[in-house]
Design an enzyme around this catalytic site. Structure first.
Site, PDB file in Angstrom:
ATOM      1  N   ASP A  92       0.791  -1.250   0.000  1.00 15.60           N
ATOM      2  CA  ASP A  92       0.000   0.000   0.000  1.00 15.60           C
ATOM      3  C   ASP A  92       0.817   1.291   0.000  1.00 15.60           C
ATOM      4  O   ASP A  92       0.305   2.338   0.419  1.00 15.60           O
ATOM      5  CB  ASP A  92      -0.941   0.029   1.226  1.00 15.60           C
ATOM      6  CG  ASP A  92      -1.985  -1.077   1.209  1.00 15.60           C
ATOM      7  OD1 ASP A  92      -1.980  -1.876   0.257  1.00 15.60           O
ATOM      8  OD2 ASP A  92      -2.814  -1.123   2.134  1.00 15.60           O
ATOM      9  N   GLU A 121      -6.701  -3.660  -4.422  1.00 13.45           N
ATOM     10  CA  GLU A 121      -8.108  -3.451  -4.087  1.00 13.45           C
ATOM     11  C   GLU A 121      -8.571  -2.089  -4.623  1.00 13.45           C
ATOM     12  O   GLU A 121      -9.275  -2.018  -5.612  1.00 13.45           O
ATOM     13  CB  GLU A 121      -8.264  -3.544  -2.570  1.00 13.45           C
ATOM     14  CG  GLU A 121      -9.677  -3.468  -2.059  1.00 13.45           C
ATOM     15  CD  GLU A 121      -9.702  -3.729  -0.543  1.00 13.45           C
ATOM     16  OE1 GLU A 121     -10.194  -4.769  -0.133  1.00 13.45           O
ATOM     17  OE2 GLU A 121      -9.210  -2.868   0.220  1.00 13.45           O
ATOM     18  N   HIS A 167      -0.751   5.270   0.949  1.00 11.42           N
ATOM     19  CA  HIS A 167      -0.390   6.121   2.091  1.00 11.42           C
ATOM     20  C   HIS A 167       0.387   7.356   1.616  1.00 11.42           C
ATOM     21  O   HIS A 167       0.070   8.480   1.980  1.00 11.42           O
ATOM     22  CB  HIS A 167       0.492   5.364   3.094  1.00 11.42           C
ATOM     23  CG  HIS A 167      -0.131   4.130   3.673  1.00 11.42           C
ATOM     24  ND1 HIS A 167       0.064   3.752   4.974  1.00 11.42           N
ATOM     25  CD2 HIS A 167      -0.937   3.185   3.137  1.00 11.42           C
ATOM     26  CE1 HIS A 167      -0.588   2.615   5.220  1.00 11.42           C
ATOM     27  NE2 HIS A 167      -1.192   2.256   4.109  1.00 11.42           N
ATOM     28  N   GLU A 192      -7.632   5.065  -4.958  1.00  9.94           N
ATOM     29  CA  GLU A 192      -6.509   5.552  -4.151  1.00  9.94           C
ATOM     30  C   GLU A 192      -5.198   5.447  -4.933  1.00  9.94           C
ATOM     31  O   GLU A 192      -4.277   6.236  -4.713  1.00  9.94           O
ATOM     32  CB  GLU A 192      -6.436   4.792  -2.818  1.00  9.94           C
ATOM     33  CG  GLU A 192      -7.587   5.163  -1.893  1.00  9.94           C
ATOM     34  CD  GLU A 192      -7.495   4.486  -0.520  1.00  9.94           C
ATOM     35  OE1 GLU A 192      -7.480   3.244  -0.487  1.00  9.94           O
ATOM     36  OE2 GLU A 192      -7.448   5.200   0.489  1.00  9.94           O
TER      37      GLU A 192
END
Ligand SMILES: *[C@@H]1O[C@H](CO)[C@@H](O)[C@H](O)[C@H]1NC(C)=O
Ligand SMILES: *[C@@H]1O[C@H](CO)[C@@H](O)[C@H](O)[C@H]1NC(C)=O
Ligand SMILES: *[C@@H]1O[C@H](CO)[C@@H](O)[C@H](O)[C@H]1NC(C)=O
Ligand SMILES: *[C@@H]1O[C@H](CO)[C@@H](O)[C@H](O)[C@H]1NC(C)=O
Ligand SMILES: *[C@@H]1O[C@H](CO)[C@@H](O)[C@H](O)[C@H]1NC(C)=O
Length: 685
Positions: free
Chosen positions: A436, A512, A440, A516
């Site tokens: 991720d 996923e 972030h 983002e």
């Protein structure tokens, strides 16, 4: 006396700092940590590769983790390296209403060489990654003289045998027949009892002898062995095509990010024209290709089609990368947004910030949005408070003074980890295992870019740290920054990002949230704008548009779906993919069940910003998605936060209806706000 002493100290300190200015002006750039949780890359990477940062979300990641023996998808084959041999399978897929899966790995062909070198520990005789690039990875089996060139999209697997070695070709099925092609002992045809026909090409004449019902041997061979499955065993045309291109083989392949909408593929190769397979998104973007329409392999990503050529030019739609909404907000709608904005800005001072990097980043980005909304609705008086908030909250992460967490540098793989993540696999959603990162850091980069825009002096002061955060996931090459791997998350063959990090998964890589990911590249493009850096802006823009098109192709599932990539069993029940894996498509999420359709929708929308409009530019899709998710809002436990994203998409085709629902919301996602939702609705055309 006390006064004199302290004066002396001050003078001393001043002189000291003047004498060695570097000691105090050297920017803090994330101190090195010895992470206790990252795996050791030296097991699988050749020693000469270890001195540079290494990929942590790559298409071959499983090959360099644990025993290195989990499969990865190297289109059109799944491949697995174990027991000092390489196995490949031409997979089949099954479709249900909840999942698309790949048949469990079962080797169609396994290639291995006799060991010519005695090795101390036969149980530890594994492959070595001797080279890798965007489109290729090279696996060596030093003890048996084999080198495999794994090229993404190649219908052939090439095995180079460096000195005369007995090479075995076996299968987990039964060999129905094997023969050398008429008049040739450089081509062999193997039929298996599963219906497959495999073609084997050798660079020099040799004999292939049976050594059992499921095994064949090249007695003493050196040179190249290439294997390819016939996409249609009954079609002689596919055999003729495979014959035609069998002597041209690539040894590596790389992508070049040319500008904000062009990506080029180039392969290193020997021999004539190359044959490589394109997936559906390639086909949309390829500009001058020779397409072999009827030469097709199946894949979980849609049909793969043959392309002839040594260079591919992929031209993406140019997209608007703007700080503010593309169409603007009508002036008579300003007051409603401004009154929400004043309340949201006032509330900033009482915001509780989590020390977790993801949630912290989201709050920073949420505040940054308020500043841009203030600009757009001509409410500059709230901006100083936002600027102060952003500086206070961002700085401790950049100068290393944040007490509960912070960024550190892991030299083993070459990348940032969080303090919490460096000792705890689960902390910060696995950030310490390189999960991720784009999510972030994308939020931080967004906040930093906005702050640098409204306060350029602050931006200049923190530029090294800002660029370091950016480079962790957006580094173009070693020349740009030697401390980070190239494009940590973005897959230059699939044309979207992966989020799984250095964790072994039987289904390969996964991602996923596409929104983002889009946010991360959009934020990068904005950072390029903020620092007047056209290179960074172009790289950010290119990856933004590619990630968007990949999301539309593989995550957004239209109703009806006659052009659908996925079969109806899955496509008719799901308007979005939950988690997309290399060899699987899940309807559920990491953190929610498939029934939570509002969350499945929301996680593909979050965070709402000017780029959201481009991500959902596929006319008609937003209403299909909202109508699919709305019934789920009747479940107990549905939160206001996730409802907000459903209503936001409704605003794309029904402003009035969406506005009414948004005004009745009593809470918002921690990265969202009433101001942001009102801005979104009022800036729809
Ligand atoms: C490796 O070989 C052993 C012995 O031949 C076999 O039992 C095992 O299943 C093989 N492992 C894999 C991962 O294929
Ligand atoms: C294998 O081939 C090499 C070179 O062609 C030759 O020198 C060697 O004797 C051969 N070995 C066997 C076992 O046939
Ligand atoms: C496509 O364009 C590139 C760059 O101009 C060129 O190198 C390549 O040969 C072209 N390919 C085809 C199939 O015409
Ligand atoms: C790479 O890291 C070193 C050590 O922290 C730092 O001094 C250098 O500035 C970094 N390089 C870039 C381009 O950020
Ligand atoms: C399906 O593809 C065809 C041909 O590209 C196109 O004309 C048609 O509009 C598409 N249908 C949908 C629903 O996207």
């Amino acid at each position: 006396m006390a006064n004199i002493c302290s004066l002396a100290l001050v003078v001393y300190a001043v002189c000291f700092s003047v004498l060695i200015p570097q000691a105090t002006s050297q920017p803090f750039l994330f101190p090195e940590t010895q992470s206790t949780i990252v795996p050791d890359p030296s097991t699988f990477f050749a020693p000469n590769l270890l001195s540079s940062p290494l990929p942590t979300n790559s298409f071959f990641q499983n090959f360099v983790l644990n025993n290195g023996d989990q499969p990865e998808y190297i289109h059109p084959y799944t491949m697995k390296s174990s027991n000092s041999s390489l196995s490949l399978a031409y997979p089949s897929f099954s479709y249900t209403s909840t999942v698309i899966s790949t048949t469990p790995f079962q080797p169609d062909l396994t290639i291995s060489g006799s060991k010519t070198i005695t090795i101390p520990d036969p149980n530890n005789d594994h492959h070595v990654v001797s080279d890798f690039d965007d489109l290729s990875v090279t696996l060596d089996f030093p003890s048996s003289n084999l080198r495999f060139f794994l090229i993404r999209g190649s219908p052939y697997l090439t095995c180079f045998v460096s000195q005369p070695t007995p090479v075995s070709i076996s299968t987990s099925h039964t060999i129905v027949s094997s023969s050398s092609a008429s008049g040739s002992n450089t081509k062999f045809i193997i039929k298996l009892d599963n219906g497959q026909t495999w073609l084997i090409y050798t660079s020099s004449p040799t004999d292939l002898t049976a050594s059992g019902a499921s095994s064949l041997t090249f007695n003493n061979f050196s040179g190249n062995i290439r294997v390819a499955v016939m996409p249609d065993a009954a079609d002689p045309k596919s055999e003729a095509i495979l014959d035609q291109f069998s002597s041209s083989y690539p040894t590596s392949g790389a992508a070049v990010l040319e500008n904000s909408n062009t990506l080029t593929y180039k392969w290193e190769k020997t021999g004539g024209d190359l044959l490589i397979l394109a997936h559906p998104l390639h086909l949309m973007l390829l500009s001058n290709a020779t397409v072999l329409q009827d030469f097709k392999y199946k894949s979980i990503d849609g049909n793969l089609v043959g392309i002839v050529g040594d260079t591919w030019v992929l031209n993406s739609k140019p997209i608007p990368v703007t700080w503010n909404s593309i169409g603007g907000v009508k002036i008579d709608l300003f007051p409603e947004i401004i009154s929400a904005l004043r309340r949201d800005v006032d509330a900033l001072s009482s915001t509780e910030l989590s020390a977790a990097s993801y949630f912290y980043g989201k709050l920073v980005a949420k505040a940054a949005r308020l500043a841009l909304i203030a600009e757009e609705v001509a409410c500059p008086d709230v901006i100083p408070a936002i600027r102060t908030f952003l500086a206070e909250k961002i700085q401790p992460w950049l100068d290393g003074t944040f007490s509960g967490n912070g960024f550190l540098y892991d030299k083993k793989w070459g990348g940032l980890v969080t303090k919490q993540g460096s000792t705890d696999k689960g902390a910060d959603f696995g950030f310490g295992l390189y999960s991720d990162h784009h999510y972030h850091l994308g939020y931080f980069v967004y906040g930093i870019s906005v702050l640098a825009k409204i306060d350029p002096a602050w931006g200049e002061k923190y530029k090294p740290q800002a660029y370091s955060l950016l480079a962790d996931y957006l580094n173009k090459d070693k020349q740009s920054n030697p401390n980070y791997t190239r494009l940590r998350c973005f897959d230059l063959y699939k044309l979207h990002s992966w989020a799984g990090g250095v964790t072994e998964f039987a289904d390969g890589r996964n991602q996923e949230s596409t929104s983002e990911a889009v946010n991360a590249y959009y934020a990068a493009a904005l950072m390029g704008k903020a620092y007047n850096d056209p290179q960074v802006e172009a790289t950010g823009s290119l990856l933004t548009t590619l990630e968007i098109q990949a999301a539309q192709m593989w995550w957004h599932l239209r109703e009806g779906g006659e052009n659908q990539t996925y079969e109806q069993d899955f496509a008719k029940e799901n308007r979005v993919v939950g988690v997309l894996w290399s060899t699987k498509r899940d309807s559920g999420l990491w953190f929610a069940a498939a029934e939570a359709k509002e969350i499945r929708l929301g996680i593909q929308v979050i965070p709402i910003s000017p780029i959201t409009e481009v991500l959902f530019s596929d006319t008609g899709f937003p209403s299909e998605l909202v109508n699919w998710a709305l019934p789920a809002l009747g479940r107990t436990g549905v939160t206001e936060a996730w409802k907000g994203f459903v209503y936001a998409l409704q605003g794309l085709y029904d402003k009035a209806g969406a506005l009414e629902k948004i005004k009745s919301l009593t809470g918002f996602d921690d990265g969202n706000s009433l101001s942001n939702l009102l801005w979104w609705i009022h800036s729809r055309s």
